[in-house]
Design an enzyme around this catalytic site. Structure first.
Site, short mmCIF file in Angstrom:
data_model
loop_
_atom_site.label_atom_id
_atom_site.label_comp_id
_atom_site.label_asym_id
_atom_site.label_seq_id
_atom_site.Cartn_x
_atom_site.Cartn_y
_atom_site.Cartn_z
N ARG A 30 5.30 8.76 -16.11
CA ARG A 30 5.05 9.08 -14.84
C ARG A 30 3.82 10.46 -14.48
O ARG A 30 3.56 11.11 -15.39
CB ARG A 30 5.83 9.72 -13.51
CG ARG A 30 6.50 8.11 -13.13
CD ARG A 30 5.83 7.26 -12.44
NE ARG A 30 6.88 6.25 -12.14
CZ ARG A 30 6.93 4.91 -13.31
NH1 ARG A 30 6.22 4.17 -14.20
NH2 ARG A 30 8.16 4.59 -12.10
N GLU A 38 -2.75 8.10 -9.90
CA GLU A 38 -2.84 6.75 -9.48
C GLU A 38 -2.83 6.23 -8.33
O GLU A 38 -2.10 5.52 -7.66
CB GLU A 38 -1.18 5.72 -10.41
CG GLU A 38 -1.69 5.07 -11.10
CD GLU A 38 0.01 4.82 -12.44
OE1 GLU A 38 -0.22 5.42 -13.19
OE2 GLU A 38 0.47 3.73 -11.93
N HIS A 48 -1.25 2.07 -16.92
CA HIS A 48 -0.20 2.12 -16.48
C HIS A 48 0.56 0.78 -16.99
O HIS A 48 0.70 -0.08 -16.23
CB HIS A 48 -0.03 1.76 -15.17
CG HIS A 48 1.26 2.20 -14.76
ND1 HIS A 48 1.86 3.29 -14.08
CD2 HIS A 48 2.53 1.96 -16.03
CE1 HIS A 48 3.04 3.11 -14.10
NE2 HIS A 48 4.02 2.33 -14.96
C1 DGY Z 1 8.23 1.39 -14.83
O1 DGY Z 1 9.32 0.35 -14.98
O2 DGY Z 1 8.66 2.53 -14.53
C2 DGY Z 1 7.44 1.76 -15.52
O3 DGY Z 1 6.18 2.67 -15.32
C3 DGY Z 1 6.83 -0.08 -14.63
O4 DGY Z 1 5.32 -0.06 -15.56
#
Ligand code: DGY
Length: 319
Positions: A238, A267, A285
């Site tokens: 993240r 983002e 992403h």
């Molecule tokens: C998640 O599931 O957390 C992923 O980042 C989605 O792509």
């Protein structure tokens, strides 16, 4: 039972809900709902099936009202959800671990190879029709064989990335809250080290920890200063785990050699200081972006919703 699906999910997920006898009220457009539409759509919901682009906070929970039993996120990460606010309202939260492990590890390893071997930069040369010629010294990168991969957060995705890196000849060190299964550690010949040891030893650092208050800006100026100037940072977890402005400065000051990013602090906005750097590879992403993975995520979230609607334990609760 009112199940509101707040973003467009694969048909496979909707089928799970329909087969179980529910008529989900599902958003069907590709673009996300506006916040005001979202707040009115959730009114009276018993269960919400949400995407990571939707902020599930006190305001949204209150807009849903007192019937709300659960928020079933279609993602393994759930930093879009205020879990404490859910807990205080006795609203269950579920996520989708397991089903996106391999797809996300593929993207991590792709970014490791793209950054170390300058692959995106090379492709830009071809696409822009820039004159080039094979040469002994032309566009040399850093090999990964015999180099050290430092995995931050050795959960399922960290382990799957380490497994791939080992096949490429990398040595694995990791930093994690807990020791991993000794059998897996032996298979990967992976050594648990302190965070500072990982920073100073790694040729590539790959981030796989959850995003929360304790990991926000886990990577900032002091951490970049501890990394090797030849090291690369890869983030498929993240964005907020990395202080993006500090990363730009670290790249500018040659404190690290480059970065591969699938996620961004704000983002979908990207720090403009990253955009024109050849030593940064950026993806929008894509970690879980395969057809079968997205189907599996939607189906798992829907199965969580069905279990909760039928007063059964959810398959993958958070916390
Ligand atoms: C998640 O599931 O957390 C992923 O980042 C989605 O792509």
């Amino acid at each position: 039972m009112k199940i509101v699906v707040t973003g467009k999910i694969p048909q496979a997920g909707l089928e799970v809900l329909k087969t179980a006898g529910f008529q989900p009220d599902a958003w069907s457009q590709d673009s996300a709902m506006s916040r005001s539409d979202l707040l009115s759509k959730v009114k009276g919901a018993d269960i919400l099936v949400t995407l990571l682009t939707e902020k599930v906070d006190a305001e949204l929970l209150d807009a849903a009202g007192p019937n709300l039993k659960a928020v079933c996120n279609v993602a393994v990460g759930y930093n879009n959800i205020d879990v404490a606010a859910c807990k205080s309202r006795k609203v269950l939260v579920t996520n989708t671990p397991g089903v996106l492990t391999e797809a996300t590890a593929d993207i991590a390893i792709a970014l490791i190879l793209m950054t170390t071997r300058r692959l995106a930069e090379g492709e830009r040369v071809i696409r822009s029709q820039t004159p080039w010629q094979w040469g002994m010294h032309y566009m040399l990168g850093a090999g990964v064989t015999k180099r050290v991969l430092g995995v931050v957060g050795m959960g399922a995705i960290g382990i799957a990335t380490a497994r791939r890196a080992k096949v490429c000849g990398m040595t694995v060190v990791y930093h994690s809250r807990s020791e991993i299964d000794p059998k897996v550690a032996a298979e990967l010949a992976a050594t648990r080290v302190t965070f500072d040891e990982l920073l100073s030893q790694s040729d590539v650092v790959s981030i796989h920890c959850p995003s929360n208050e304790s990991t926000r800006h886990l990577f900032s100026k002091p951490q970049f200063e501890k990394m090797k100037p030849t090291a690369f940072l890869v983030n498929t977890a993240r964005g907020p785990i990395v202080d993006e402005q500090a990363l730009v400065e670290a790249l500018e000051n040659n404190q690290i050699a480059g970065a591969g990013l699938d996620v961004f602090e704000f983002e979908p906005k990207v720090n403009p200081g990253l955009l024109h750097r050849d030593n940064v590879v950026m993806l929008p992403h894509l970690g879980s972006a395969t057809v079968e993975t997205r189907d599996a995520m939607a189906m798992l979230a829907a199965n969580n919703a069905v279990a909760i609607a039928n007063n059964r334990e959810p398959l993958t609760p958070v916390g």
